[in-house]
Design a protein around this motif. Structure first.
Motif, short mmCIF file in Angstrom:
data_model
loop_
_atom_site.label_atom_id
_atom_site.label_comp_id
_atom_site.label_asym_id
_atom_site.label_seq_id
_atom_site.Cartn_x
_atom_site.Cartn_y
_atom_site.Cartn_z
N UNK A 44 2.28 -2.21 -13.20
CA UNK A 44 3.38 -2.59 -13.46
C UNK A 44 4.96 -1.83 -14.39
N UNK A 45 5.80 -1.49 -13.76
CA UNK A 45 7.04 -0.90 -14.25
C UNK A 45 7.86 -1.95 -14.36
N UNK A 46 8.99 -1.93 -15.47
CA UNK A 46 10.35 -2.21 -16.14
C UNK A 46 10.97 -1.79 -16.82
N UNK A 47 12.06 -2.25 -16.31
CA UNK A 47 13.51 -1.80 -17.43
C UNK A 47 14.42 -2.31 -17.33
N UNK A 48 16.21 -2.27 -17.94
CA UNK A 48 16.93 -2.96 -17.23
C UNK A 48 17.42 -2.93 -16.16
N UNK A 49 17.71 -3.84 -15.52
CA UNK A 49 18.19 -4.03 -14.63
C UNK A 49 16.94 -3.55 -13.17
N UNK A 50 15.57 -3.90 -13.30
CA UNK A 50 14.50 -3.43 -11.81
C UNK A 50 13.92 -4.32 -13.06
N UNK A 51 12.66 -4.31 -11.88
CA UNK A 51 11.46 -4.63 -12.06
C UNK A 51 10.38 -4.82 -11.36
N UNK A 52 8.89 -3.69 -11.22
CA UNK A 52 7.83 -4.09 -9.73
C UNK A 52 6.66 -3.88 -10.19
N UNK A 53 6.84 -3.58 -9.12
CA UNK A 53 4.64 -2.97 -9.58
C UNK A 53 4.48 -2.19 -8.33
N UNK A 54 3.64 -1.11 -8.70
CA UNK A 54 2.64 -0.14 -7.51
C UNK A 54 1.41 -0.68 -7.91
N UNK A 55 1.07 -0.60 -6.08
CA UNK A 55 -0.64 -1.51 -5.79
C UNK A 55 -1.31 -0.41 -4.94
N UNK A 56 -2.47 -0.14 -5.66
CA UNK A 56 -2.76 0.83 -5.00
C UNK A 56 -4.35 0.61 -4.33
N UNK A 57 -4.52 0.72 -2.89
CA UNK A 57 -5.78 0.44 -2.81
C UNK A 57 -6.15 1.80 -1.64
N UNK A 58 -7.42 1.54 -0.97
CA UNK A 58 -8.42 2.33 -0.48
C UNK A 58 -7.29 3.62 -0.13
#
Length: 90
Positions: A44-58
């Motif tokens: 999960x990542x966040x900063x002013x003006x953006x938030x989201x995630x990077x999901x890792x699968x096989x």
């Protein structure tokens, strides 16, 4: 608000794929002052003006982000940079 949803296939072993995501997050953190944390195989990542995630699968990495009003105008260049980094790392 704009949404980014990018799916990128990969063939890396899990440990190498996780390391690649971690390295990308570290660079983003240094460059843009982003905070991030792992929750299982989701970064999960966040900063002013953006938030989201990077999901890792096989076999896939999925980047999802919500851009605030100001960054929405830069959605195209942001998506392009994310795809470039994914191509480079995976």
């Amino acid at each position: 608000m704009s949404q980014i949803d990018i799916r990128h296939t990969h063939s890396l072993p899990h440990a190498k794929a996780r390391k690649a995501v971690e390295e990308a997050a570290t660079k983003l953190s240094e460059r843009f002052g982003m905070d991030y944390r792992w929750e299982g195989d989701i970064l999960h990542f966040v900063r002013s003006g953006v938030d989201g995630h990077i999901a890792l699968s096989p076999r896939q990495v999925q980047v999802t982000a919500r851009l605030g009003l100001l960054l929405s105008a830069l959605k195209g260049p942001i998506e392009h940079e994310i795809r470039r980094v994914l191509d480079e790392r995976f």
